[in-house]
Design an enzyme around this catalytic site. Structure first.
Site, PDB file in Angstrom:
ATOM      1  N   SER A 196       0.803  -1.221   0.000  1.00  0.00           N
ATOM      2  CA  SER A 196       0.000   0.000   0.000  1.00  0.00           C
ATOM      3  C   SER A 196       0.834   1.268   0.000  1.00  0.00           C
ATOM      4  O   SER A 196       1.999   1.278   0.421  1.00  0.00           O
ATOM      5  CB  SER A 196      -0.979   0.066   1.174  1.00  0.00           C
ATOM      6  OG  SER A 196      -1.761  -1.097   1.257  1.00  0.00           O
ATOM      7  N   ASP A 256       8.177 -14.699  15.329  1.00  0.00           N
ATOM      8  CA  ASP A 256       9.526 -15.247  15.431  1.00  0.00           C
ATOM      9  C   ASP A 256       9.441 -16.747  15.231  1.00  0.00           C
ATOM     10  O   ASP A 256       8.474 -17.400  15.662  1.00  0.00           O
ATOM     11  CB  ASP A 256      10.153 -14.967  16.803  1.00  0.00           C
ATOM     12  CG  ASP A 256      10.791 -13.583  16.888  1.00  0.00           C
ATOM     13  OD1 ASP A 256      11.365 -13.144  15.869  1.00  0.00           O
ATOM     14  OD2 ASP A 256      10.714 -12.953  17.954  1.00  0.00           O
ATOM     15  N   PRO A 258      17.075 -16.631  10.643  1.00  0.00           N
ATOM     16  CA  PRO A 258      15.790 -16.237  11.206  1.00  0.00           C
ATOM     17  C   PRO A 258      15.267 -17.145  12.306  1.00  0.00           C
ATOM     18  O   PRO A 258      14.191 -16.878  12.848  1.00  0.00           O
ATOM     19  CB  PRO A 258      14.866 -16.304   9.980  1.00  0.00           C
ATOM     20  CG  PRO A 258      15.452 -17.388   9.133  1.00  0.00           C
ATOM     21  CD  PRO A 258      16.942 -17.278   9.322  1.00  0.00           C
TER      22      PRO A 258
END
Length: 760
Positions: A243, A318, A442
């Site tokens: 957006s 997470d 990650p």
């Protein structure tokens, strides 16, 4: 619908048509494949109007695009009418959203979808629903109960959507849990798409270096290709991933009042993922865009405040390695998955203190023997519905800001402008109180207290960056890193959009001393990417420096002096992208697929020229010559960017095997690119491709005039196949025209001439 296909220049093969027609006799719900043309009046005639669960009559006025303007004597009657309207216009879409959110795709698609259902059951979008509902304030509970009653009235007693027979669906009442699950589905963490890409690469040679580059670039994953069969592809088009939004102070406005514009970027399928509505009751007086199946205005305007927003791209999740947790840390249950054309099956669902074990689903990549859990703010009992109901009634910027204390997902940058002239932005999210992000990858260690500690204290909107009345009088947001505008923001994410889009928006806003709504509407259709011009100039410098000069000099002539404009008729944009697609894969480390973050715009702008400079001269010369030589024949087949960059107009049933082509209305050339203000996302370009993600709705408001509110959807209001309002706004979207949604009663009466009266 046949007329719509003709108008949109549909291209369908005779073989595909014949096969679809042959299947007609074999399938129920054939009306979906050959829908009858249905007029606006015919659609309105099927809306239930008598014997409804109302305290008093409700008037709904309709314009020629089937946009409703609802006037009710009580807030609960307004909510009931909204539910009725949502179910009537988008009943099939809401039913599909429920099937995705509740992990019930196999009930439509059979065993082919059971692994996706398993993953969706593990994600459990309804996890927090019971506690959210328990905490609702009385006014939210009453509004939701009435909305649900209206939705169920038309679901159970109204006409059955044409696609139900094709998908094997039957009318089934909705519950509050269903609607809350749809809301959480819409709040999907966009970082999951990058996580899934990165998980597949963990453990491979070079992953550590690739991760460091990913953090430096802040790159998000390349959007999945149309109809790509994986979990990211399923979620990508449904989450509020992109957006633009801008706000203009009175000092920069031609009307002397603040202005606001917002254009969401989502999947470009039909029906649109927004619904236009106007409303008035004792507490509400507003116009705007609503998520089908939810009684809230996501973007809109009341007499005092206008608001819009963009996805913050914050990491509201997470990943934790829970493999070393003791057995007692796991709770286990069985999910029963019903399958069309086959027997039910069961799958294991495990929960840990750090969330559900995501890698128990076969569609989620992971290492052998490793169990990864997902901790997500969407599992918290936050309350976006109450937040947005309060926001719709705000009388000034301060009240609007105060509405978002319990807003969690998806994390948003909200921009607002009020009638007093204030413009501002706030960060609406619930996030763990991190001090940073891991440098190794990650995945966090669930046995490490330092890794789990940030989830013990959650940050809310009041703890996150906000800004009001900036000195230059303009605000712009485009999914950028908060570091670009906030002073010392807390760590909120890895993957943000490149700053190209927000820089272009600001440049356009500051280029004129006094802006009009027409200026903001033009801004939403802008197709220029400044960094593309910088990259093209850098590539030309390298090519011109080749020994003996570059090959294909006529081809390169189109690039010289290019300003980065991806207009549909641009020759330069085509040439640039074809060269890029031949050059970039040769620069990737060995074994990299070219579908991960490395092909995203952030990576390209950060590393392309740097990586070329780092090569030995002979290797650089070889790669540049090869890329240019391979791009030239392709460039000879096409004249302009729009020849290969195609926007497909299609119902979401296009994803069906074999029969999907029956639901394509047509395709058309379109401008824009990955990070232009008018976003039309794509990956590397090797020829004609379909844009499946981008700018799919537009909104502009001028606070100086209650009636100056302009909206357009890519598609139309009505999800009913064959309806005159199914795709009638596509020409408006292409031509830059809009529909006015006024607030003054006299203007509403004049521009919404069809009247429906709902009676108890």
């Amino acid at each position: 619908m046949a007329k719509q296909r003709h108008r949109l220049n549909s291209k369908r093969s005779p073989r595909g048509v014949s096969l679809a027609l042959a299947m007609l006799a074999l399938l129920p719900g054939c009306g979906a494949l050959a829908p009858r043309p249905t007029s606006i009046d015919q659609r309105l005639a099927t809306l239930p109007q008598e014997g409804l669960g109302l305290a008093g009559p409700v008037t709904i006025r309709w314009n020629e695009h089937l946009v409703p303007w609802i006037e009710a004597g009580s807030d609960t009657d307004l909510a009931y009418a909204l539910g009725l309207v949502h179910g009537h216009l988008r009943g099939g879409q809401i039913a599909l959203l429920r099937m995705v959110a509740r992990g019930r795709l196999s009930e439509m698609a059979g065993p082919l979808a059971r692994d996706y259902d398993h993953a969706l059951r593990i994600l459990d979008f309804a996890h927090a629903a019971p506690e959210i509902e328990r905490r609702w304030p009385p006014e939210t509970r009453a509004f939701m109960t009435a909305f649900l009653a209206g939705l169920n009235r038309v679901t159970l007693e109204g006409p059955r959507p044409p696609e139900f027979g094709l998908l094997g669906l039957r009318p089934e009442p909705f519950t509050t849990t269903d609607l809350l699950a749809i809301g959480r589905l819409a709040g999907t963490d966009v970082n999951w798409l990058s996580y899934f890409s990165l998980l597949a690469e963990r453990g491979k040679p070079g992953f550590a270096a690739a991760w460091r580059r990913t953090l430096e670039a802040g790159a998000n994953m390349t959007p999945p290709a149309p109809r790509e069969a994986n979990l990211p592809g399923l979620l990508a088009g449904l989450s509020r991933a992109g957006s633009n939004a801008v706000a203009v102070a009175p000092t920069h406005s031609a009307s002397g009042a603040a202005m606001l514009a917002s254009d969401p970027h989502l999947g470009l399928s039909l029906p649109n993922l927004w619904l236009l509505v106007g409303m008035r009751s004792p507490s509400f007086h507003a116009v705007g865009m609503m998520v089908p199946g939810l009684p809230i205005i996501g973007l809109g305007r009341n007499p005092d405040v206008a608001w819009g927003g963009t996805n913050l791209r914050a990491a509201s999740s997470d990943l934790f390695d829970v493999s070393r947790l003791p057995p007692g840390a796991f709770t286990e249950s069985e999910a029963t998955i019903r399958q069309r054309f086959w027997f039910p099956t069961t799958r294991r669902v495990r929960m840990t203190p750090q969330g559900p074990v995501l890698t128990d689903a076969s569609v989620v990549p992971g290492r052998p023997g490793e169990a990864l859990a997902l901790r997500w703010a969407g599992q918290e009992p936050a309350d976006e519905i109450t937040s947005l109901l309060h926001a719709a009634r705000a009388r000034n910027g301060a009240e609007f800001r105060a509405s978002f204390a319990s807003f969690a997902v998806s994390p948003q940058n909200f921009l607002y402008a009020d009638r007093g002239g204030t413009i501002g932005r706030l960060t609406a999210a619930i996030l763990p109180s991190r001090t940073g992000f891991p440098a190794e990858g990650p995945v966090l260690d669930a046995t490490n207290p330092a890794a789990t500690a940030p989830w013990a204290r959650l940050l809310h909107a009041g703890d996150l960056p906000a800004l009001e009345n900036p000195p230059d009088g303009v605000l712009a947001s485009a999914n950028e890193n908060p570091d670009l505008w906030a002073r010392q923001p807390p760590p909120v994410g890895y993957f943000f959009s490149d700053g190209d889009r927000v820089a272009r928006l600001r440049a356009l806003l500051l280029a004129r001393p006094k802006l009009t709504p027409e200026d903001l509407a033009m801004l939403q259709r802008d197709t220029l990417a400044p960094k593309a011009a910088v990259l093209a100039k850098g590539l030309l410098a390298h090519l011109d420096a080749l020994p003996g000069g570059p090959p294909e000099p006529a081809l390169l002539a189109a690039l010289r002096g290019w300003d980065g404009d991806y207009a549909a008729d641009s020759r330069a944009a085509l040439v640039f992208e074809l060269i890029l697609a031949r050059l970039l894969p040769t620069l990737l480390p060995e074994g990299r697929s070219g579908r991960g973050p490395e092909t995203g715009w952030n990576f390209i702008t950060t590393f392309l020229l740097r990586d070329l400079d780092a090569l030995p001269e002979a290797r650089r010369t070889e790669l540049l010559r090869r890329a240019l030589t391979e791009a030239a024949p392709l460039a000879g087949r096409y004249r302009s960017w729009g020849d290969v960059h195609r926007l497909r107009a299609a119902h979401w049933l296009v994803n069906l095997p074999v029969l999907g082509r029956a639901f394509v209305l047509g395709d058309m050339p379109v401008g824009g690119s990955r990070e232009t203000p008018m976003k039309t996302g794509h990956g590397l370009v090797g020829g004609p491709h379909e844009v499946s993600f981008g700018s799919m709705a537009r909104y502009v408001s001028d606070l100086g005039d209650p009636d100056s509110n302009w909206f357009t959807l890519f598609g139309g209001q009505d999800g009913w196949l064959g309806s005159a309002a199914f795709a009638d706004q596509i020409p408006l979207w292409r031509e830059g025209r809009s529909i006015r949604l006024p607030l003054r009663p006299a203007t509403v009466a004049a521009e919404f001439p069809r009247v429906t009266v709902l009676r108890p």
